[in-house]
Design an enzyme around this catalytic site. Structure first.
Site, PDB file in Angstrom:
ATOM      1  N   SER A  59      -4.441  -4.370   3.135  1.00 26.40           N
ATOM      2  CA  SER A  59      -5.068  -5.193   2.106  1.00 26.40           C
ATOM      3  C   SER A  59      -4.686  -6.636   1.992  1.00 26.40           C
ATOM      4  O   SER A  59      -5.373  -7.492   1.307  1.00 26.40           O
ATOM      5  CB  SER A  59      -4.839  -4.536   0.612  1.00 26.40           C
TER       6      SER A  59
ATOM      7  N   HIS B 127       0.940  -7.557  -2.882  1.00 28.43           N
ATOM      8  CA  HIS B 127       0.015  -8.389  -3.232  1.00 28.43           C
ATOM      9  C   HIS B 127       0.185  -9.544  -3.670  1.00 28.43           C
ATOM     10  O   HIS B 127       1.161 -10.096  -4.047  1.00 28.43           O
ATOM     11  CB  HIS B 127      -1.053  -7.459  -4.095  1.00 28.43           C
TER      12      HIS B 127
ATOM     13  N   ASP C 112      -6.313  -6.077  -8.712  1.00 33.12           N
ATOM     14  CA  ASP C 112      -5.915  -4.523  -8.705  1.00 33.12           C
ATOM     15  C   ASP C 112      -6.208  -3.958  -9.850  1.00 33.12           C
ATOM     16  O   ASP C 112      -6.041  -2.637  -9.682  1.00 33.12           O
ATOM     17  CB  ASP C 112      -4.315  -4.921  -8.433  1.00 33.12           C
TER      18      ASP C 112
END
Lengths: 180, 159
Positions: A55, A95, A121
């Protein structure tokens, strides 16, 4: 070769056998103390993590090793790579911070998004149900450096647990029975 | 040697090393348990102290093994049961470089009373004690070794 190793051990007296066990203990202790020492120095409960998903491509790929620090006095800023834990999920998420809200009393609310994900998210259901923000208590650390590919060993051992037992078991047996 | 010279193997040098290693592992085990019971960051101070102590002990162990132990592999002491003669201490050390066949064995004899130390060294090729099939001819080695011990002991008597 196998008989040779066992015959070495059978000829050892009590002290030597204890020393073999201690050698094994010291190898494990050294690794443990280095890890705990890193925890203290970086302030993070997990100073080294492996990127498990794609990701964050093209910044980080699956199998990259990340080095984290967790300086709580340093304010979190948008653009930083954050590693945090979501309630009820074991694996940490790596992230990027895209929004930060800070209130007067120091309470911080953070919104994150994976570079390679379409949405943030919250929309991507990464957070726990009814959770809209990441708070400071969930932060494990911020990425400060990385090593590519090194973490693939961890991913392989997680995907094939048998490999983990065979490798670690084999190493343990070798250290316990091998005589200097 | 234990039988011929009527001495008993002494383990103080080895025991000190074992104690050092055990204490070091003890610090590490304590850190592990403490961190499990009081998760980080509450355990920060204890972890820091344990890690520092562990690495200091590792340093001490290395220094001990280089300076105090050296290449000593055995210590033996003859104690006189009647208490009249002072203790005799034998120290044996050896060296054999990795790919060399020259084996050096040093026997140090010290008599507790005269406080004199005498060292005798024997440097021979290991081939002298092995037969063609690769088996150790123990008797030959035993003869050479006994001579070495006699040399070490007799030098002291002439003093």
């Amino acid at each position: 070769m196998l008989e040779g190793i066992f015959s070495d051990v059978s000829r050892m007296n009590k002290r030597q056998k204890f020393y073999q066990a201690l050698n094994f203990g010291m190898i494990v202790s050294s690794a443990l103390m280095i890890w705990k020492g890193l925890m203290v120095v970086t302030g993070s409960e997990s100073p080294i993590v492996v990127v498990l998903s794609g990701s964050m491509e093209p910044a980080f790929y699956r199998g990259d090793l990340l080095f984290l620090t967790n300086n709580r006095e340093d304010p979190v800023q948008a653009g930083e790579i954050l590693v945090f834990k979501v309630k009820e999920r074991d694996i940490p998420i790596v992230h990027r911070v895209i929004k930060v809200h800070e209130s007067a009393d120091g309470e911080v609310k953070i919104l994150t998004k994976g570079d390679n994900n379409a949405g943030d998210d919250r929309a991507g259901m990464i957070y726990a149900p009814h959770q809209n923000w990441v708070t400071k208590s969930e932060i494990i650390g911020r990425a400060r450096g990385y090593l590519p590919f090194v973490g693939m060993v961890t991913i392989l051992m997680n995907d094939y647990p048998m490999l983990k037992y065979v490798l670690l078991g084999g190493l343990a047996v070798f250290v316990l029975l091998h005589r200097e | 040697m234990v039988n011929e010279e009527e001495c008993v193997e002494e383990f103080t040098v080895v025991d000190r090393r074992l104690v050092l290693c055990t204490v070091a592992c003890g610090f590490s085990a304590f850190a592990l348990v403490y961190d499990y019971l009081f998760p980080f960051p509450r355990s920060e101070v204890v972890l820091a102290m344990c890690a520092i102590s562990y690495f200091i002990l590792m340093g001490v162990l290395s220094l001990y093994s280089i300076f105090c132990e050296g290449s000593i592999f055995m210590l033996a002491r003859t104690t006189d049961t009647t208490g009249k003669k002072p203790d005799e201490l034998w120290t044996l050390s050896s060296s054999l470089l990795r790919f060399s066949h020259h084996y050096t064995i040093t026997v140090t004899y010290s008599n507790g009373g005269s406080k004199a130390k005498n060292s005798c060294k024997m440097e021979k090729s290991v081939t002298e004690w092995f037969d063609e099939d690769g088996g150790l001819v123990f008797d030959k080695f035993k003869t050479d070794f006994s001579n070495l011990c006699c040399d070490a002991k007799s030098f002291d008597k002439t003093q």
